[in-house]
Design an enzyme around this catalytic site. Structure first.
Site, mmCIF file in Angstrom:
data_model
loop_
_atom_site.group_PDB
_atom_site.id
_atom_site.type_symbol
_atom_site.label_atom_id
_atom_site.label_comp_id
_atom_site.label_asym_id
_atom_site.label_seq_id
_atom_site.Cartn_x
_atom_site.Cartn_y
_atom_site.Cartn_z
ATOM 1 N N ARG A 98 -58.775 -34.449 -81.600
ATOM 2 C CA ARG A 98 -59.241 -33.635 -82.840
ATOM 3 C C ARG A 98 -60.343 -34.415 -83.233
ATOM 4 O O ARG A 98 -60.814 -35.323 -82.821
ATOM 5 C CB ARG A 98 -57.969 -33.543 -83.718
ATOM 6 C CG ARG A 98 -57.236 -34.843 -84.043
ATOM 7 C CD ARG A 98 -56.964 -35.005 -85.490
ATOM 8 N NE ARG A 98 -57.902 -35.178 -86.283
ATOM 9 C CZ ARG A 98 -58.764 -36.116 -86.292
ATOM 10 N NH1 ARG A 98 -58.770 -37.320 -85.577
ATOM 11 N NH2 ARG A 98 -59.825 -36.094 -87.212
ATOM 12 N N ALA A 135 -63.980 -32.607 -85.078
ATOM 13 C CA ALA A 135 -64.967 -31.466 -84.390
ATOM 14 C C ALA A 135 -65.906 -32.135 -83.118
ATOM 15 O O ALA A 135 -66.019 -31.531 -82.084
ATOM 16 C CB ALA A 135 -66.129 -31.336 -85.410
ATOM 17 N N ASP A 171 -66.398 -29.819 -90.453
ATOM 18 C CA ASP A 171 -65.978 -29.049 -89.163
ATOM 19 C C ASP A 171 -67.243 -27.902 -88.916
ATOM 20 O O ASP A 171 -67.665 -27.590 -88.035
ATOM 21 C CB ASP A 171 -64.844 -28.371 -89.094
ATOM 22 C CG ASP A 171 -63.775 -29.675 -88.830
ATOM 23 O OD1 ASP A 171 -63.408 -29.688 -87.767
ATOM 24 O OD2 ASP A 171 -63.506 -30.307 -89.733
ATOM 25 N N ASN A 223 -64.333 -28.458 -94.175
ATOM 26 C CA ASN A 223 -63.658 -29.680 -93.656
ATOM 27 C C ASN A 223 -61.988 -29.732 -93.887
ATOM 28 O O ASN A 223 -61.750 -28.370 -94.331
ATOM 29 C CB ASN A 223 -63.970 -30.839 -94.348
ATOM 30 C CG ASN A 223 -63.670 -32.220 -93.526
ATOM 31 O OD1 ASN A 223 -63.943 -32.418 -92.719
ATOM 32 N ND2 ASN A 223 -63.212 -33.196 -94.572
ATOM 33 N N LYS A 224 -61.456 -30.706 -93.723
ATOM 34 C CA LYS A 224 -59.924 -30.788 -93.761
ATOM 35 C C LYS A 224 -59.511 -30.297 -95.258
ATOM 36 O O LYS A 224 -59.823 -30.647 -96.214
ATOM 37 C CB LYS A 224 -59.296 -32.267 -93.231
ATOM 38 C CG LYS A 224 -58.032 -32.097 -93.121
ATOM 39 C CD LYS A 224 -57.176 -31.273 -92.691
ATOM 40 C CE LYS A 224 -57.648 -31.158 -91.257
ATOM 41 N NZ LYS A 224 -57.073 -30.144 -90.229
#
Length: 351
Positions: free
Chosen positions: A47, A49, A236, A246-247
């Site tokens: 995991r 990007a 990402d 993003n997360k």
């Protein structure tokens, strides 16, 4: 102390560190087939990007070595089919499709099927090496921004095991550790699958960085109580106006940074930019299985048949981002103008 690596390519074999088993077990997997690569990406064995893009590139290049075709046209048809298959594994991270597209373009330069196979493997290796150099440059630029700031907050894992080496948001901490600069890093646990606690804390400990774990809901209190001086995160996908996916939980931190009047930095390679998209509303947001929320370590923690909303990412508007740190330099607002100016791309192109 040493910086851990997520991807190894030796003797034409692809090995990844199984991030599902960290931090309790350091287990490397050999990915033999394109199905292995797809599964590793979907199940978060690999995991981050950049790491996803590198892994997919090797996966596509290796798969192509086994094509039994008589013409280049047939070869390209197989290649396109496999690229589409891998591209569906994680829809939000733009590096994935970027790497797969890059391999397909390179293969089109071949005069023979054998040459196409060789070019694909060579290009996957180049992408891997480029990312390591890119992350080091990001770390150098980030260190210049954090010159007078040592107490820094982050979320998820934008580190060495999410890239080729060094990472993006964590790169300044790894480089700082190598050079004797002491950071005090606070890592959000990053629910629902704990990339912060399982991965970031473990990784920074391996590198000798002072790191403290907090739950995501402690961020606001921690900023005030511990005197956090800056927040830095990965990305990402970054679109034309600077909006950044993003997360999940990243937007919360950006809003807190604005409230506390501390800088909020995004660190990402140029391959993460997608200038074909005007603003963050157009970014596809992956939704993941409900059991990531209803279960912890395989144990159910919510009532049966609980309704769940589980987006993997959120989008931070560019107006909340102090600066975007890339391998080519630091980008400040106004992003619509300054992103293409630094990256050397025209509006409407993917970097």
């Amino acid at each position: 102390m040493s910086i851990p690596l997520s991807i190894e390519w030796t003797n034409k074999k692809l090995r990844i560190i199984n991030q599902q088993k960290l931090p309790l077990e350091v287990d490397y997997l050999t990915l033999e087939t394109i199905e292995d690569v797809y599964d590793a990406i979907v199940t978060l064995k690999v995991r981050g990007a950049p790491a996803i893009g590198i892994t997919a590139a090797y996966g596509l290049a290796r798969a192509a070595q086994h094509y039994e075709t008589n013409t280049l046209e047939e070869f390209y048809q197989h290649l396109e089919k496999d690229a589409l298959y891998l591209g569906e594994s994680r829809p939000t991270a733009v590096n994935l499709v970027w790497a797969l597209d890059r391999l397909q373009r390179v293969a089109k330069d071949a005069a023979t099927i054998q040459e196409a196979k060789e070019l694909l493997l060579e290009e996957a290796i180049v992408i891997h090496k480029e990312d390591e150099a890119s992350c080091r440059n990001i770390g150098e630029f980030a260190l210049s921004l954090l010159e007078n700031q040592t107490k820094v907050l982050t979320i998820c894992n934008a580190g060495s095991i999410a890239t080729a080496k060094y990472g993006t948001a964590l790169a300044p901490f790894h480089l700082g550790s190598e050079r004797g600069k002491r950071f005090e890093v606070f890592a959000c646990e990053t629910r629902p699958v704990f990339q912060g606690s399982r991965l970031t804390v473990w990784e920074l400990q391996q590198s000798g960085v002072d790191v403290t774990l907090i739950t995501d809901s402690m961020a606001a209190h921690t900023i005030g109580a511990k005197g956090i001086e800056a927040i830095i995160v990965g990305a990402d996908r970054i679109v034309a106006n600077g909006d950044t996916a993003n997360k999940i939980g990243t937007l919360n931190l950006a809003l807190l940074a604005a409230a506390y009047q501390i800088p909020f930095y995004v660190a990402a390679p140029s391959s993460t930019f997608d200038l074909t998209i005007e603003n963050g509303k157009e970014i596809p947001i992956e939704e993941r299985p409900s059991d990531e929320i209803t279960h912890v370590a395989g144990k159910q923690v919510a009532p049966l048949n609980t309704k769940v909303f589980n987006p993997a990412f959120d989008v931070t508007p560019g107006k909340y981002i102090t600066a975007i740190i890339t391998e080519k330099g630091i980008i400040y607002p106004e992003y619509t103008k300054n992103i293409p100016a630094l990256l050397g791309t025209e509006k409407g192109e993917r970097s």
